[in-house]
Design a protein around this motif. Sequence first.
Motif, mmCIF file in Angstrom:
data_model
loop_
_atom_site.group_PDB
_atom_site.id
_atom_site.type_symbol
_atom_site.label_atom_id
_atom_site.label_comp_id
_atom_site.label_asym_id
_atom_site.label_seq_id
_atom_site.Cartn_x
_atom_site.Cartn_y
_atom_site.Cartn_z
ATOM 1 N N UNK A 110 6.951 -8.478 -13.478
ATOM 2 C CA UNK A 110 5.753 -7.916 -14.120
ATOM 3 C C UNK A 110 4.924 -7.217 -13.056
ATOM 4 N N UNK A 111 4.614 -5.948 -13.335
ATOM 5 C CA UNK A 111 3.836 -5.148 -12.400
ATOM 6 C C UNK A 111 2.504 -4.786 -13.054
ATOM 7 N N UNK A 165 -5.218 -13.043 -5.133
ATOM 8 C CA UNK A 165 -4.858 -14.124 -6.039
ATOM 9 C C UNK A 165 -3.650 -13.754 -6.892
ATOM 10 N N UNK A 166 -3.636 -12.513 -7.363
ATOM 11 C CA UNK A 166 -2.496 -12.060 -8.172
ATOM 12 C C UNK A 166 -1.216 -12.009 -7.341
ATOM 13 N N UNK A 167 -1.369 -11.537 -6.107
ATOM 14 C CA UNK A 167 -0.194 -11.457 -5.244
ATOM 15 C C UNK A 167 0.344 -12.838 -4.938
ATOM 16 N N UNK A 177 3.274 -11.614 -8.828
ATOM 17 C CA UNK A 177 3.479 -10.373 -9.585
ATOM 18 C C UNK A 177 3.413 -9.185 -8.635
ATOM 19 N N UNK A 178 3.972 -8.043 -9.119
ATOM 20 C CA UNK A 178 3.915 -6.805 -8.342
ATOM 21 C C UNK A 178 2.602 -6.086 -8.650
ATOM 22 N N UNK A 199 -0.688 -4.366 -2.174
ATOM 23 C CA UNK A 199 0.007 -3.686 -3.267
ATOM 24 C C UNK A 199 1.452 -3.397 -2.862
ATOM 25 N N UNK A 200 2.259 -3.141 -3.887
ATOM 26 C CA UNK A 200 3.676 -2.859 -3.672
ATOM 27 C C UNK A 200 4.019 -1.400 -3.932
ATOM 28 N N UNK A 201 3.231 -0.736 -4.790
ATOM 29 C CA UNK A 201 3.595 0.607 -5.258
ATOM 30 C C UNK A 201 2.338 1.474 -5.312
#
Length: 793
Positions: A659-660, A681-683, A687-688, A709-711
Amino acid sequence: MEAGMNLAPLPLAVFVVDADGAVLSWNRAFENLAGYGPDDMRGRKLDAVLALDDGAPLAPALAEVDMTGQLLCAGGHRMSVRLTFAPHSFDTAPGNYSVILLPLPGQGPPRYALLQDFPVAELIETLPCLFYVVDRSGHLLLWNRQVENVLERTGEELPTMNVSEFFDDVERQPVIDKILAAFEHGSSSHEADLVGRHGKRTSFLFNCARTTLGNLPVVFGTGLDISERKKTEQGLRVSERAMYSSVNAILITCCSHGENLIEYVNPAFEQMTGYSLAEIKGRDPRFMRIEGCDMHEHQRIRMALRAKQSVHAVLRNTRRNGEVFWNDLRIDPVVNIDGKVTHFVAVLNDVTQARQYERRLHHLAHHDALTGLANRTLLQERLKIAVESAQQGMPGALAFVDLDNFKHINDTFGHDVGDCVLREIANRLHAGVREHDTVARMGGDEFVLLITEQAGETVVAELLERLRRNLDRPIVVRGKEVIAGASFGVALFPRDGDTVDRVMRAADSAMYHAKTLGKNNVQFYSIGLNEVVRQHLLLEAGLRNAIRNGELALGYQPKVDLRTGHVVGAEALVRWNHPDEGLIGPDRFIPIAEETGLIVPLGDWVIMQACTTLQVLAALGIADFVISVNLSPRQLRQRQFVEHLAATLQHFHIHPSTLELEVTESQLMDNPADALEALAQLKHLGVRLSIDDFGTGYSSLSYLQKFPVDVIKIDRSFLGDIAGEGNAVITRAIIALGHNLKLEVIAEGVETREQLSFLRDHDCDQMQGYYFSPAVPRDILRNMVCSGLRMAV
């Protein structure tokens, strides 16, 4: 002077003897009872007049105080009598005795028969007071029926008792002293309580005077019943003490020749006003009033005083030091026994603090606590009056003012700075209008201007434009410059509405129009705006139902790996299948959802649908497929969003990395510190994270390095004219920046072969857009992935 010649007639027979028994004086009653004349009594001894029943010798010093014996009358007959030997206890030369004779029943004429010989007998019996005669022995020689009634004793008992026995112990000596004072000085007076046989107490005022009955010194007097007066005096003392001790200020005036002059004030009055009784006695209380103030109340008081009636008023007075205070005043007339008003009693209460508190409460009830401006309640009251006046030819205007950047100020600098900005905006608005116009704060960053007696639309437009420019100037708070900016929506009345509700709805419609035109402008209401606002409200109401009724649908736009051509993921895009309007794009209802807060339940629904799709694909063995979901600012600010998301992933058994969550660049930079904490917290959840619309905001590269972030996604605007040197340079720079930061780079909105070639040539990782596929339903996406559909490389 011969003994007995000057004696006034008394109903009781009495004579005086010395210690040797020689008769010294007697009264006429004795002569009448015994039948002796004055010549018969001279030189007689006691035993020649009296004899005891047992024949024993009789000597005054040895005799009992009260006994029976025989009176040796003229003519040789005897009369049975009661004898009382009373030493002269009130005399300064003791040794003499009064001998009082009282015939036994049936033996002689009754007292009342003897009393008939008394010249003033009838008068004495009818006196409305006690009448008595006392000799030096302290015994009654004469009395009227009133004495018997008060003492609850018979006439036979009274001569045998000393008058001191009729009083309490504590009063006996003072009574004796007063009687002695009458013997010595001729008269005396005193107050005391007579106590009857059965304990009945009656208060009397006694007046005594000395006289002589022949050679017999006596005191006669009267006793006036003052019981009621005593009660009245006690009541007055209690009332006086109550007035003296009262915490309320009390003032008493005397009515004299049409004036009311001060006669008494209590200490509370002196403390309240600063004036002592000595310096204001005899003055008219009106000297404390304030000329020109509370004229109606003063008129009511004057009318009540003239009519001799009570009155209650609240008015302002001045203290001795000149200080003004609010006085709650009650005035009542005092009537005498004849029904005439002689005085007025005024009770004053200092209600200054209560009045100030009341005004404070009224102010708080009608004004905004932060800015001091009028609140919604006061605005509606004044608007109602203004709308009614507009019907009489005095038109007005109502302007809604909404700050454009207040949320950004609050999120970036904090609520303290936001409050300072609101106060400064309030000051600028208030300073820019006339005194009789109204500036109100409705809450948050919404203000309202009520402009009365306006000269027309042009004048109002010029005024509001000046205010708009003034609000657009920087505000310096704690060394920082912030710019709030504002949008104005204006309604004129009665042109745009003839009721409060219609005028406010018209101004609100104009405000909505100003916001849709890009903010920071002034817009007047027009009839066409009604339809715009109506559609907006219908859309909002329909959106609430859409979430409940299943009218929303989720489409998935595939994401393609530019190196292999395989579909590796998809972006979830929500659509609304409106029952009347058909398919509605997100560009129409997402802003409404953000504005109303519906974006939160809408976002939750999207995440659940995306998780359901991931669950379906995972069941088919496709475990590495990634679905991205757009995350709204409201969702990101929710305190328990991460916990809620974790529970959702666990419920669907979804691996977090599939899930991104996409957040916009501007969303992150509104409050970078808070965004950094939320993303961390999300990372941590696994999740992405993706930055959407990259390149359209004002990112700080230092923050970009910190965000986990990843993207990053290249905004479609940079691919519109890829042949243009400017867009090409920016796109190449974004791809290079992303790779240098070890981030994946995705280009969205790819629609042409040229765009695709450019992205491949510059090593972009993924693309999405109509060139490959629009958003498709879940089933088509599943078939597309399962079939291994590829984009030609």
